[in-house]
Write a protein that holds these residues in place. Sequence first.
Motif: not given
Length: 153
Positions: A30-37, A60-63, A140-142
């Motif tokens: 569910x992470x992609x539904x919860x955070x944009x990163x 797959x993430x953005x940093x 931390x942001x996630x």
Amino acid sequence: MSCVQKIMQPVELKISANKCYYFIKNNVYHFPNVTSIIQDVAVDEGDWDNCSHDSMKVWNYTIDGKAEVLKEQSKFDDEKLKAIFTVIEGDVVKKYKSFKITHHLVPKSTPQQCVVYITIEYEKYDSTTPDPYNYLQLIGKAYKDVEAHLIHD
């Protein structure tokens, strides 16, 4: 010669440690539904129903404004509310010889609050490689995004 180093960041959350740990262990998809990163999480070995112990997932993430991918192997300690993700492939291993993220959820005296201690153990290729504080901030942001999601759940 380089050696394994460790950095840590506590993140206070207004959700119970058990609720957050359950999300990390059983609902990570569910992470992609919860955070944009985080754009995607996929099981690489196993399936979602049995992915909690020694499973491998691709993230797959953005940093720092750039898209990255990593593959990790998960281990969980239900008694201690600990999740350990050992990175085995991806952009992170191009920067670090080894990279392990430990998420330790600790209940606070108030039942609906906890602290997650995010620890990154890493080994640099050389002294020019920066310490991975940007990854601590990302995680931390996630967690803050997970908190916002679970408060309303």
